[in-house]
Design a protein around this motif. Structure first.
Motif, PDB file in Angstrom:
ATOM      1  N   HIS A  12       1.823   6.836 -11.753  1.00  0.00           N
ATOM      2  CA  HIS A  12       3.111   7.374 -12.215  1.00  0.00           C
ATOM      3  C   HIS A  12       3.355   7.077 -13.686  1.00  0.00           C
ATOM      4  CE1 HIS A  12       5.413   9.143  -8.776  1.00  0.00           C
ATOM      5  NE2 HIS A  12       4.298   8.746  -8.185  1.00  0.00           N
ATOM      6  N   ASP A  13       2.889   5.930 -14.142  1.00  0.00           N
ATOM      7  CA  ASP A  13       2.977   5.660 -15.583  1.00  0.00           C
ATOM      8  C   ASP A  13       2.171   6.694 -16.356  1.00  0.00           C
ATOM      9  OD1 ASP A  13       4.572   3.479 -15.125  1.00  0.00           O
ATOM     10  OD2 ASP A  13       2.956   1.997 -15.327  1.00  0.00           O
ATOM     11  N   PHE A  14       0.998   7.006 -15.852  1.00  0.00           N
ATOM     12  CA  PHE A  14       0.142   7.995 -16.497  1.00  0.00           C
ATOM     13  C   PHE A  14       0.817   9.370 -16.530  1.00  0.00           C
ATOM     14  CE2 PHE A  14      -3.090  11.335 -15.441  1.00  0.00           C
ATOM     15  CZ  PHE A  14      -3.683  11.435 -16.697  1.00  0.00           C
ATOM     16  N   ASP A  53      -0.033  -0.981  -6.792  1.00  0.00           N
ATOM     17  CA  ASP A  53      -0.290  -1.073  -8.237  1.00  0.00           C
ATOM     18  C   ASP A  53      -0.977   0.199  -8.742  1.00  0.00           C
ATOM     19  OD1 ASP A  53       0.865  -3.551  -8.426  1.00  0.00           O
ATOM     20  OD2 ASP A  53      -1.039  -4.657  -8.317  1.00  0.00           O
ATOM     21  N   GLU A  54      -1.914   0.724  -7.976  1.00  0.00           N
ATOM     22  CA  GLU A  54      -2.587   1.959  -8.382  1.00  0.00           C
ATOM     23  C   GLU A  54      -1.607   3.132  -8.429  1.00  0.00           C
ATOM     24  OE1 GLU A  54      -7.182   1.565  -6.911  1.00  0.00           O
ATOM     25  OE2 GLU A  54      -5.654   1.844  -5.381  1.00  0.00           O
ATOM     26  N   TRP A  55      -0.705   3.181  -7.452  1.00  0.00           N
ATOM     27  CA  TRP A  55       0.280   4.263  -7.436  1.00  0.00           C
ATOM     28  C   TRP A  55       1.238   4.141  -8.624  1.00  0.00           C
ATOM     29  CZ3 TRP A  55       0.325   8.869  -5.889  1.00  0.00           C
ATOM     30  CH2 TRP A  55       1.481   9.596  -5.610  1.00  0.00           C
ATOM     31  N   ASP A  93     -10.206  10.771  -7.045  1.00  0.00           N
ATOM     32  CA  ASP A  93      -9.770  10.845  -5.655  1.00  0.00           C
ATOM     33  C   ASP A  93      -8.448  11.602  -5.528  1.00  0.00           C
ATOM     34  OD1 ASP A  93     -11.995   9.445  -4.955  1.00  0.00           O
ATOM     35  OD2 ASP A  93     -10.961   7.556  -4.523  1.00  0.00           O
ATOM     36  N   LEU A  94      -7.543  11.350  -6.457  1.00  0.00           N
ATOM     37  CA  LEU A  94      -6.246  12.025  -6.405  1.00  0.00           C
ATOM     38  C   LEU A  94      -6.374  13.529  -6.642  1.00  0.00           C
ATOM     39  CD1 LEU A  94      -4.134   9.365  -8.326  1.00  0.00           C
ATOM     40  CD2 LEU A  94      -3.709  10.117  -5.980  1.00  0.00           C
ATOM     41  N   THR A  95      -7.280  13.923  -7.506  1.00  0.00           N
ATOM     42  CA  THR A  95      -7.440  15.351  -7.769  1.00  0.00           C
ATOM     43  C   THR A  95      -8.266  16.024  -6.679  1.00  0.00           C
ATOM     44  OG1 THR A  95      -9.304  14.839  -9.247  1.00  0.00           O
ATOM     45  CG2 THR A  95      -7.150  15.162 -10.260  1.00  0.00           C
ATOM     46  N   LEU A  96      -9.275  15.331  -6.136  1.00  0.00           N
ATOM     47  CA  LEU A  96     -10.024  15.896  -5.021  1.00  0.00           C
ATOM     48  C   LEU A  96      -9.116  16.124  -3.819  1.00  0.00           C
ATOM     49  CD1 LEU A  96     -13.402  13.925  -5.086  1.00  0.00           C
ATOM     50  CD2 LEU A  96     -13.076  16.358  -5.565  1.00  0.00           C
ATOM     51  N   ARG A 132       0.833  -1.196   0.000  1.00  0.00           N
ATOM     52  CA  ARG A 132       0.000   0.000   0.000  1.00  0.00           C
ATOM     53  C   ARG A 132       0.872   1.252   0.000  1.00  0.00           C
ATOM     54  NH1 ARG A 132      -4.970  -1.195  -0.046  1.00  0.00           N
ATOM     55  NH2 ARG A 132      -5.582   1.016   0.005  1.00  0.00           N
ATOM     56  N   VAL A 133       0.281   2.332  -0.478  1.00  0.00           N
ATOM     57  CA  VAL A 133       0.936   3.634  -0.490  1.00  0.00           C
ATOM     58  C   VAL A 133      -0.010   4.645   0.153  1.00  0.00           C
ATOM     59  CG1 VAL A 133       1.831   5.494  -1.951  1.00  0.00           C
ATOM     60  CG2 VAL A 133       2.274   3.105  -2.568  1.00  0.00           C
ATOM     61  N   TRP A 134       0.524   5.483   0.998  1.00  0.00           N
ATOM     62  CA  TRP A 134      -0.247   6.533   1.651  1.00  0.00           C
ATOM     63  C   TRP A 134       0.301   7.877   1.196  1.00  0.00           C
ATOM     64  CZ3 TRP A 134      -3.909   5.542   5.748  1.00  0.00           C
ATOM     65  CH2 TRP A 134      -4.048   4.188   6.078  1.00  0.00           C
ATOM     66  N   VAL A 135      -0.589   8.779   0.807  1.00  0.00           N
ATOM     67  CA  VAL A 135      -0.183  10.098   0.332  1.00  0.00           C
ATOM     68  C   VAL A 135      -0.921  11.151   1.158  1.00  0.00           C
ATOM     69  CG1 VAL A 135       0.114  11.617  -1.652  1.00  0.00           C
ATOM     70  CG2 VAL A 135       0.013   9.127  -1.991  1.00  0.00           C
TER      71      VAL A 135
END
Length: 460
Positions: A51-53, A45-47, A68-71, A28-31
């Motif tokens: 980053h690929d995007f 995997d989502e993180w 979610d990332l932009t909100l 997991r990754v927490w931001v």
């Protein structure tokens, strides 16, 4: 920003916020993002897909993930000036006249004789003229404000409880009639906070009381004795226990090089008195001021921590407090300004009606900006406060903590330039986020969740 941040490309149109702090935990990754004050928990995997995007890959994350990332402002448009966004937030708040705030010194005199106090405290209690002037100032403000907040301060404010309740009644009556939201808080040494006083404060819409305990009895009584030299610890602690269910209480523990080794004993005593889960406890850093007033703090500097020293002690204190149920894991939330002193519609009113911008200036005649009798006619001393601008400071402009401190303590910057103004988040931001993640995972905040956009709320 996270060490794995990716520069924006024209193909994605997005980049990672410069105010992200990224923590990895297994899969997991927490931001955490300082501009929004939100934490996002997502899979590794989502993180990686994110980053690929950002790097221009044709692999596009789900729309839900991008939302979610932009909100949470973890991802921003590549042409967004985040520093400019914060500066606009700062300018709007400092110039806001829809909110009005007063810090009112009901009694400059004090029943304590603390060796680190920044005030010279002649006996002075609000008189009838000052009370009437305060009500008049509010009445003048009412047509243009939506909210009014009062902080009762001293000296020791509870030496003049009659003035607190008299003014509270007048403020509440007028605010309610005008449809203006009213709230209040009090900073008190706690020695006079009896259950009867606590009930009356609560009825007067005082929403919180901050009280200081600087260690177990033998340590606290040296740092916060009565004016006659007698100890105060037992009376204060008894009062906290008696009043904790009547008014929300927070305990500040001022730490220096002499007492920092004693805080665990204090925390244990608070638990023994049944206060776990009922109060919040936090450490305070003592800063010595030498402004030529003769205040006790002018000789206290040798015992004060540097910011890096305090940042380390603070983490140990909060870890010990969390273990005992006296604090929760939390992260700094975004603010628009560092303090009330830099806001145009905030004032500190001394017991004799004299005006200041900062409560650290109370009692210092060289810092008076005017008087209630002619409160619109303020002298040039006010300008240094209204011109305080972290966006002209290269250190602030490049700091990860800027969204949550907005330049830090203006008074400290003016009296002791350097890092005295700064929050510890500047030095320990990764460690603080890691501690929050550890606490969240321990209570299962991310268990079973593919992704969770979380406000940074307290995690017990």
């Amino acid at each position: 920003m996270g060490s794995d941040a990716v520069e924006p490309t024209s193909s994605s149109g997005f980049c990672e916020s410069q105010y992200n702090v990224v923590v990895r935990r297994d899969d997991r990754v927490w931001v955490y993002n300082g501009v929004s004050g939100k934490v996002l928990s997502l899979s590794a995997d989502e993180w990686a897909a994110t980053h690929d995007f950002l790097a221009g890959s044709e692999r596009v994350p789900s729309l839900e993930l991008l939302r979610d990332l932009t909100l949470g402002r973890m991802l921003v448009k590549s042409d967004l000036d985040e520093l400019g966004l914060l500066e606009r937030r700062f300018r709007e708040r400092t110039g806001d006249r829809t909110s009005f705030g007063l810090t009112i010194v009901t009694s400059l005199g004090c029943n304590f004789d603390c060796p680190y106090c920044f005030q010279v405290k002649p006996r002075a209690i609000l008189d009838d003229e000052t009370v009437a002037l305060l009500v008049g100032v509010l009445e003048e403000q009412l047509p243009t404000i939506r909210q009014f907040h009062v902080t009762w301060f001293g000296g020791e404010p509870l030496l003049a409880t009659d003035r607190i309740f008299e003014l509270s009644d007048a403020f509440i009556e007028r605010c309610d009639a005008a449809g203006v939201a009213y709230s209040a808080a009090i900073v008190t040494n706690g020695y006079l906070l009896t259950p009867d006083v606590a009930r009356r404060l609560h009825a007067a819409r005082v929403e919180s009381a901050q009280i200081t305990l600087d260690g177990p009895a033998e340590t606290h009584d040296l740092m916060r004795p009565l004016r006659n030299g007698k100890g105060t610890f037992e009376v204060i602690l008894d009062n906290v226990v008696a009043c904790v269910d009547l008014i929300p209480i927070s305990i500040r523990v001022n730490l220096d090089t002499a007492n920092a080794g004693q805080f665990e004993r204090l925390l244990d005593q608070l638990v023994e008195r049944g206060l776990a889960g009922r109060i919040s406890v936090s450490p305070g850093r003592l800063v010595a001021y030498d402004e030529g007033t003769g205040a006790p703090s002018e000789t206290y500097r040798p015992r004060c921590f540097t910011l890096p020293q305090f940042a380390d002690v603070e983490r140990g204190f909060l870890a010990a407090a969390r273990q005992r149920g006296l604090a929760s894991a939390h992260l700094p939330q975004p603010v628009a300004t560092p303090c009330t002193a830099v806001n145009v519609n905030e004032l500190v009113v001394g017991a004799n009606g004299e005006l200041y911008k900062c409560w650290d200036s109370v009692g210092n005649h060289a810092e008076e900006i005017g008087h209630l009798r002619s409160w619109h006619d303020q002298n040039d001393r006010v300008l240094k406060w209204l011109r305080y601008d972290p966006f002209t400071d290269d250190g602030c402009r490049s700091c990860i903590a800027l969204p949550t401190c907005m330049g830090g303590c203006a008074h400290n910057q003016m009296t002791d330039p350097g890092d005295a103004k700064c929050s510890t988040f500047r030095l320990t931001h990764r460690r603080q986020v890691e501690e929050y993640v550890d606490a969240a995972e321990a209570v299962g905040s991310a268990t079973g969740l593919r992704r969770a956009l979380l406000p940074v709320v307290a995690v017990s």
